[in-house]
Design a protein around this motif. Structure first.
Motif, short mmCIF file in Angstrom:
data_model
loop_
_atom_site.label_atom_id
_atom_site.label_comp_id
_atom_site.label_asym_id
_atom_site.label_seq_id
_atom_site.Cartn_x
_atom_site.Cartn_y
_atom_site.Cartn_z
N CYS A 5 0.83 -1.21 0.00
CA CYS A 5 0.00 0.00 0.00
C CYS A 5 0.86 1.26 0.00
CB CYS A 5 -0.93 0.00 1.20
SG CYS A 5 -2.22 -1.24 1.13
N SER A 6 1.90 1.27 0.82
CA SER A 6 2.79 2.44 0.87
C SER A 6 3.53 2.63 -0.45
CB SER A 6 3.79 2.29 2.00
OG SER A 6 3.14 2.31 3.23
N ALA A 7 3.91 1.54 -1.08
CA ALA A 7 4.59 1.65 -2.37
C ALA A 7 3.67 2.25 -3.43
CB ALA A 7 5.09 0.28 -2.81
N MET A 8 2.42 1.84 -3.42
CA MET A 8 1.47 2.42 -4.38
C MET A 8 1.24 3.90 -4.12
SD MET A 8 -1.50 -0.31 -5.03
CE MET A 8 -1.20 -2.02 -4.87
N ILE A 9 1.10 4.25 -2.86
CA ILE A 9 0.88 5.66 -2.51
C ILE A 9 2.12 6.48 -2.85
CG2 ILE A 9 0.47 7.25 -0.59
CD1 ILE A 9 -1.20 4.98 0.70
N TYR A 10 3.30 5.94 -2.58
CA TYR A 10 4.53 6.65 -2.90
C TYR A 10 4.69 6.82 -4.41
CZ TYR A 10 9.48 7.91 -2.91
OH TYR A 10 10.67 8.55 -3.10
N ALA A 11 4.31 5.80 -5.15
CA ALA A 11 4.41 5.88 -6.61
C ALA A 11 3.44 6.90 -7.20
CB ALA A 11 4.15 4.51 -7.23
N SER A 12 2.34 7.17 -6.49
CA SER A 12 1.39 8.15 -7.01
C SER A 12 1.85 9.58 -6.76
CB SER A 12 0.01 7.93 -6.39
OG SER A 12 0.02 8.30 -5.02
N GLY A 13 2.94 9.76 -6.01
CA GLY A 13 3.51 11.08 -5.85
C GLY A 13 3.52 11.61 -4.43
N LEU A 46 5.52 11.61 1.47
CA LEU A 46 5.47 11.22 2.88
C LEU A 46 5.23 9.73 3.05
CD1 LEU A 46 3.50 14.14 4.54
CD2 LEU A 46 5.91 13.61 4.76
N ALA A 47 4.76 9.06 2.02
CA ALA A 47 4.54 7.63 2.09
C ALA A 47 5.85 6.86 2.19
CB ALA A 47 3.75 7.15 0.87
N PHE A 48 6.97 7.55 1.93
CA PHE A 48 8.28 6.91 2.08
C PHE A 48 8.49 6.46 3.52
CE2 PHE A 48 12.90 6.99 2.71
CZ PHE A 48 13.26 6.06 1.75
N PHE A 49 7.98 7.25 4.49
CA PHE A 49 8.09 6.84 5.89
C PHE A 49 7.28 5.58 6.16
CE2 PHE A 49 8.97 11.45 6.11
CZ PHE A 49 10.29 11.36 6.54
N GLY A 50 6.15 5.44 5.49
CA GLY A 50 5.38 4.21 5.59
C GLY A 50 6.14 3.02 5.03
N LEU A 51 6.87 3.26 3.94
CA LEU A 51 7.70 2.20 3.37
C LEU A 51 8.78 1.76 4.36
CD1 LEU A 51 8.24 3.51 -0.26
CD2 LEU A 51 7.14 1.37 0.37
N LEU A 52 9.43 2.74 4.97
CA LEU A 52 10.47 2.40 5.95
C LEU A 52 9.90 1.66 7.16
CD1 LEU A 52 12.65 5.64 5.98
CD2 LEU A 52 13.22 3.42 4.99
N ALA A 53 8.76 2.14 7.65
CA ALA A 53 8.14 1.50 8.82
C ALA A 53 7.69 0.08 8.49
CB ALA A 53 6.97 2.33 9.31
N ALA A 54 7.11 -0.11 7.30
CA ALA A 54 6.66 -1.45 6.91
C ALA A 54 7.84 -2.39 6.74
CB ALA A 54 5.84 -1.37 5.63
N PHE A 55 8.93 -1.89 6.18
CA PHE A 55 10.12 -2.73 6.02
C PHE A 55 10.69 -3.11 7.39
CE2 PHE A 55 14.71 -3.31 5.47
CZ PHE A 55 14.69 -4.35 4.56
N ALA A 56 10.75 -2.14 8.30
CA ALA A 56 11.25 -2.43 9.65
C ALA A 56 10.35 -3.43 10.37
CB ALA A 56 11.36 -1.13 10.45
N ALA A 57 9.04 -3.28 10.22
CA ALA A 57 8.11 -4.22 10.86
C ALA A 57 8.26 -5.62 10.27
CB ALA A 57 6.67 -3.73 10.71
N GLY A 58 8.43 -5.70 8.96
CA GLY A 58 8.62 -7.00 8.33
C GLY A 58 9.89 -7.68 8.78
N THR A 59 10.97 -6.91 8.90
CA THR A 59 12.23 -7.46 9.39
C THR A 59 12.10 -7.94 10.83
OG1 THR A 59 13.40 -5.94 7.93
CG2 THR A 59 14.67 -6.94 9.68
N THR A 60 11.38 -7.17 11.64
CA THR A 60 11.15 -7.57 13.02
C THR A 60 10.31 -8.85 13.08
OG1 THR A 60 11.25 -5.28 13.72
CG2 THR A 60 10.18 -6.82 15.22
N GLY A 61 9.30 -8.94 12.23
CA GLY A 61 8.47 -10.14 12.19
C GLY A 61 9.26 -11.38 11.82
N VAL A 62 10.16 -11.24 10.86
CA VAL A 62 11.01 -12.37 10.48
C VAL A 62 11.89 -12.78 11.66
CG1 VAL A 62 12.95 -13.06 9.01
CG2 VAL A 62 11.02 -11.88 8.01
N GLY A 63 12.46 -11.79 12.35
CA GLY A 63 13.32 -12.09 13.49
C GLY A 63 12.58 -12.80 14.61
#
Length: 80
Positions: free
Chosen positions: A32-40, A43-60
């Protein structure tokens, strides 16, 4: 299919299930953040970073819980 899912959940620890759920939510948020970021919206870049960090934490969390469960199972098998 439901029997397999129930069997998998029965043998999984709470940490494994929680880690998988966090990864799933992070993947949805990442898409979702990638789609929002691609639309211009930059600020959705922070959502991308947060989602990536959450995914990495989930894997750990998932991997650490699985390792702990397998270590406990191995220890109890050698004692029995």
């Amino acid at each position: 299919m439901w029997g397999y899912a129930r069997e998998m959940l029965d043998r999984s620890s709470i940490g494994e299930i929680f880690g998988t759920a966090v990864m799933f939510v992070a993947v949805v948020a990442l898409v979702c953040s990638a789609m929002i970021y691609a639309s211009g919206d930059e600020l959705a870049f922070f959502g991308l970073l947060a989602a990536f960090a959450a995914g990495t934490t989930g894997v750990g969390v998932h991997v650490a819980s699985r390792e702990a469960r397998l270590r406990r199972a191995g220890r109890s098998a050698t004692r029995g």
